[in-house]
Design a protein around this motif. Structure first.
Motif, short mmCIF file in Angstrom:
data_model
loop_
_atom_site.label_atom_id
_atom_site.label_comp_id
_atom_site.label_asym_id
_atom_site.label_seq_id
_atom_site.Cartn_x
_atom_site.Cartn_y
_atom_site.Cartn_z
N LEU A 76 8.09 -18.44 10.37
CA LEU A 76 7.06 -17.50 9.93
C LEU A 76 6.57 -16.66 11.10
N ASP A 77 6.19 -15.43 10.82
CA ASP A 77 5.63 -14.60 11.87
C ASP A 77 4.18 -15.02 12.14
N ALA A 78 3.59 -14.39 13.15
CA ALA A 78 2.25 -14.80 13.59
C ALA A 78 1.21 -14.64 12.50
N GLU A 79 1.40 -13.66 11.60
CA GLU A 79 0.42 -13.43 10.54
C GLU A 79 0.49 -14.48 9.46
N LEU A 80 1.71 -14.93 9.14
CA LEU A 80 1.88 -15.89 8.04
C LEU A 80 1.81 -17.34 8.48
N PHE A 81 1.98 -17.61 9.77
CA PHE A 81 1.98 -19.01 10.21
C PHE A 81 0.70 -19.75 9.82
N PRO A 82 -0.52 -19.21 10.09
CA PRO A 82 -1.72 -19.95 9.69
C PRO A 82 -1.84 -20.12 8.18
N VAL A 83 -1.29 -19.18 7.42
CA VAL A 83 -1.31 -19.31 5.96
C VAL A 83 -0.38 -20.45 5.53
N GLY A 84 0.77 -20.58 6.21
CA GLY A 84 1.68 -21.68 5.92
C GLY A 84 1.04 -23.03 6.19
N ARG A 85 0.35 -23.15 7.32
CA ARG A 85 -0.33 -24.42 7.61
C ARG A 85 -1.46 -24.66 6.63
N SER A 86 -2.14 -23.59 6.21
CA SER A 86 -3.19 -23.72 5.21
C SER A 86 -2.63 -24.28 3.90
N LEU A 87 -1.46 -23.79 3.51
CA LEU A 87 -0.86 -24.29 2.27
C LEU A 87 -0.53 -25.77 2.37
N LEU A 88 -0.08 -26.22 3.54
CA LEU A 88 0.16 -27.65 3.74
C LEU A 88 -1.12 -28.45 3.54
N ARG A 89 -2.24 -27.95 4.11
CA ARG A 89 -3.52 -28.66 3.97
C ARG A 89 -3.98 -28.66 2.52
N ALA A 118 3.26 -14.88 -0.26
CA ALA A 118 4.06 -14.28 0.81
C ALA A 118 4.80 -15.35 1.59
N VAL A 119 4.14 -16.49 1.82
CA VAL A 119 4.79 -17.60 2.53
C VAL A 119 5.94 -18.15 1.70
N LEU A 120 5.71 -18.35 0.42
CA LEU A 120 6.73 -18.96 -0.43
C LEU A 120 7.92 -18.03 -0.68
N ARG A 121 7.75 -16.73 -0.42
CA ARG A 121 8.88 -15.81 -0.57
C ARG A 121 9.87 -15.91 0.59
N VAL A 122 9.45 -16.53 1.70
CA VAL A 122 10.36 -16.70 2.83
C VAL A 122 11.45 -17.70 2.43
N PRO A 123 12.72 -17.35 2.58
CA PRO A 123 13.81 -18.23 2.14
C PRO A 123 13.71 -19.65 2.69
N GLY A 124 13.81 -20.62 1.79
CA GLY A 124 13.83 -22.02 2.19
C GLY A 124 12.47 -22.68 2.27
N LEU A 125 11.39 -21.91 2.29
CA LEU A 125 10.07 -22.53 2.50
C LEU A 125 9.53 -23.20 1.24
N THR A 126 9.98 -22.78 0.08
CA THR A 126 9.54 -23.48 -1.14
C THR A 126 9.95 -24.94 -1.07
N SER A 127 11.15 -25.22 -0.57
CA SER A 127 11.61 -26.61 -0.45
C SER A 127 10.73 -27.40 0.52
N VAL A 128 10.28 -26.75 1.60
CA VAL A 128 9.41 -27.42 2.58
C VAL A 128 8.13 -27.89 1.91
N PHE A 129 7.52 -27.02 1.11
CA PHE A 129 6.24 -27.36 0.52
C PHE A 129 6.38 -28.31 -0.68
N VAL A 130 7.45 -28.17 -1.44
CA VAL A 130 7.69 -29.13 -2.51
C VAL A 130 7.94 -30.52 -1.92
N ALA A 131 8.71 -30.59 -0.84
CA ALA A 131 8.96 -31.88 -0.18
C ALA A 131 7.65 -32.48 0.32
N HIS A 132 6.78 -31.62 0.87
CA HIS A 132 5.48 -32.10 1.35
C HIS A 132 4.67 -32.71 0.20
#
Length: 395
Positions: free
Chosen positions: A135-148, A12-26
Motif C-alpha cells: 500500500l502507498d503512504a496514504e492507504l497504509f494507515p487505512v489498511g491497518r485501521s481495517l485490521l483493527r 480503496a484498500v480492498l481494491r488493491v489486488p490480493g488484499l481481500t484475501s489478507v483481510f478475510v484470513a485475518h
C-alpha cells in the motif's frame, strides 16, 4: 512495490489486488482464536474446577507477546512475509491440534497456548510489514485501521457466540474448529496474497532482533511515537479490568458488564470507520483531539453513571482509538525499510503486554479504591500523560 489505489477508505484498500484475501484470513483466524480462548477457558475449568487456572488461559494468551516481540522480531524482516504468515498459521494450527489429545495435562494445554502467543506478534509484524510494501503512504494507515476494525468486530462476536457454541457443541469441537480456521487462513494467504520480498539481513535471529530493538529505541522521534501508541490504550483500556466490579457497584447484575465491554469495542469500530474516510492531513490534525477523546470520558465516572450511560462513555472513549490512523504514517516514515517488520512486531507485542499490565493494575487499585474512582483516576492521569507524550511526539 507499493501499490497506489485511487480514493480513500476501506474500499480503496480492498481494491488493491490480493488484499481481500489478507483481510478475510485475518477475520477467519481471529474468529478461531477468540473461540479457542473461550473453549479452552471452559475446558480447563471443567477439568480442574479452578477459576484461577481458567483465568490463566487469558494470561497465557497475552504473556508470550513480550517474548516473541523481543526474541523473534527479525523473522518478519529476514524472510518473505507470505512465508512467515503461512508458517505462523500452521504452527498455531499444530498447537491447537495438540490440545485435542485426550487427557493432555492442563500444564501442557497452557504450554501450547503460550507457544501460539509467541508466534502471534511475529505474524502481526510480518502482516503489517507486507501492507507497508503493498500500500502507498496514504492507504497504509487505512489498511491497518481495517485490521483493527475486523479484530474489534470479531472479539465482539466471538465472546458473544463462543459460550453459546461451547454449550452447543462442546469445547473440544470448538478447538477443532480453530484448527480449521488457522489452516484456512494459511491457505488464503499462501494462495491468494501477493509476494513481498524479505528486506532484512540474514544472520542470528535473536541477535538481529536485539539489534533492531536497539535501533528502534535509539531513534528518539520513533521511540516517542511507539510509546504514544502504547500508552493511550494502556489507560483507556483500564475500565475493562473493572467492568464487572463497576456494574456490581451500581447495583446492576454482573452480567451487565458485557455492555461495558461491548461499548468500548463498538466505539472503536465506529471511530475507525469514520477516520478512514478522512484525508491524511485531517487525520493528522485530529491526533490530539482523538487522544483526548479516548481519555476524558473516564473522568465522568466520578459521578457513578448508570451502566447504559457508562457504556456510552466507553464507546466515546473507544472511538478515540482511531488516533492511530494519524500516527501510523509518522511511524512508517521514521523507520528504515529494513526494520519495518521488527518495528511492527515490537509495537504489537508491547501493546499487548502493556494493556495486560494496565488492566491488572486497574484491578489491583480497584481493591483499594471504589471502581468508579479508579476509572476516574485513570482518566485524569491518562489525559495528562498522553497529552504530554503527544505534544513531544508530534512536535
Amino acid at each position: 512495490m507499493s501499490t497506489t489505489s485511487s480514493g480513500v477508505g476501506y474500499r480503496a484498500v480492498l481494491r488493491v489486488p490480493g488484499l481481500t484475501s489478507v483481510f478475510v484470513a485475518h477475520a477467519v483466524s481471529m474468529a478461531g482464536t477468540v473461540a479457542a480462548q473461550v473453549a479452552l477457558s471452559i475446558l480447563v475449568f471443567e477439568r480442574t474446577g479452578s477459576p484461577l487456572l481458567s483465568a490463566l488461559v487469558l494470561v497465557c494468551s497475552f504473556l508470550p507477546y513480550a517474548l516473541g516481540g523481543i526474541a523473534l522480531s527479525s523473522v518478519s524482516d529476514r524472510f518473505p512475509a507470505r512465508r512467515v504468515l503461512v508458517c505462523c498459521d500452521l504452527v498455531s494450527a499444530a498447537c491447537i491440534a495438540g490440545m485435542l489429545v485426550p487427557g493432555l495435562p492442563v500444564g501442557a494445554l497452557l504450554g501450547l497456548l503460550l507457544l501460539t502467543g509467541v508466534v502471534a506478534p511475529v505474524f502481526a509484524g510480518a502482516r503489517a510489514g507486507s501492507l507497508a510494501q503493498l500500500l502507498d503512504a496514504e492507504l497504509f494507515p487505512v489498511g491497518r485501521s481495517l485490521l483493527r476494525a475486523i479484530a474489534q468486530v470479531t472479539v465482539l462476536a466471538g465472546f458473544a457466540v463462543g459460550a453459546v457454541a461451547v454449550a452447543a457443541v462442546g469445547p473440544t469441537w470448538l478447538l477443532a474448529l480453530d484448527v480449521v480456521t488457522f489452516v484456512a487462513s494459511a491457505a488464503l494467504i499462501g494462495f491468494g496474497t501477493p509476494y513481498t520480498p524479505a528486506v532484512g539481513r540474514t544472520g542470528n535471529t535473536v541477535q538481529d532482533s536485539l539489534t533492531g530493538l536497539r535501533y528502534l529505541w535509539g531513534n528518539i522521534p520513533l521511540r516517542r511515537l511507539i510509546l504514544l501508541s502504547w500508552v493511550v490504550p494502556a489507560f483507556s483500556s483500564m475500565p475493562d479490568g473493572l467492568a464487572v466490579a463497576y456494574t456490581a457497584q451500581t447495583g446492576a447484575a454482573t452480567t451487565a458488564a458485557g455492555a461495558l465491554f461491548a461499548g468500548y469495542s463498538v466505539g472503536g469500530i465506529l471511530g475507525e470507520l469514520a477516520a478512514a474516510r478522512l484525508t491524511p492531513d485531517t487525520r493528522r490534525r485530529l491526533v490530539i483531539p482523538l487522544i483526548l477523546l479516548s481519555q476524558t470520558p473516564a473522568i465522568a465516572f466520578i459521578a457513578e453513571p448508570s451502566v447504559p450511560i457508562a457504556a456510552v462513555l466507553l464507546a466515546i472513549s473507544g472511538s478515540g482509538y482511531a488516533f492511530n490512523q494519524g500516527i501510523d504514517p509518522l511511524i512508517l516514515n521514521a523507520t528504515g525499510t529494513e526494520y519495518r517488520g521488527r518495528l511492527f512486531t515490537v509495537q504489537t507485542s508491547g501493546l499487548m503486554a502493556i494493556q495486560g499490565v494496565s488492566i491488572a493494575l486497574a484491578g489491583a487499585i480497584g481493591t483499594v479504591l471504589r471502581p468508579n474512582l479508579t476509572i476516574c483516576l485513570a482518566g485524569l492521569i491518562g489525559t495528562t500523560v498522553t497529552l504530554l507524550l503527544a505534544r513531544r511526539a508530534l512536535s
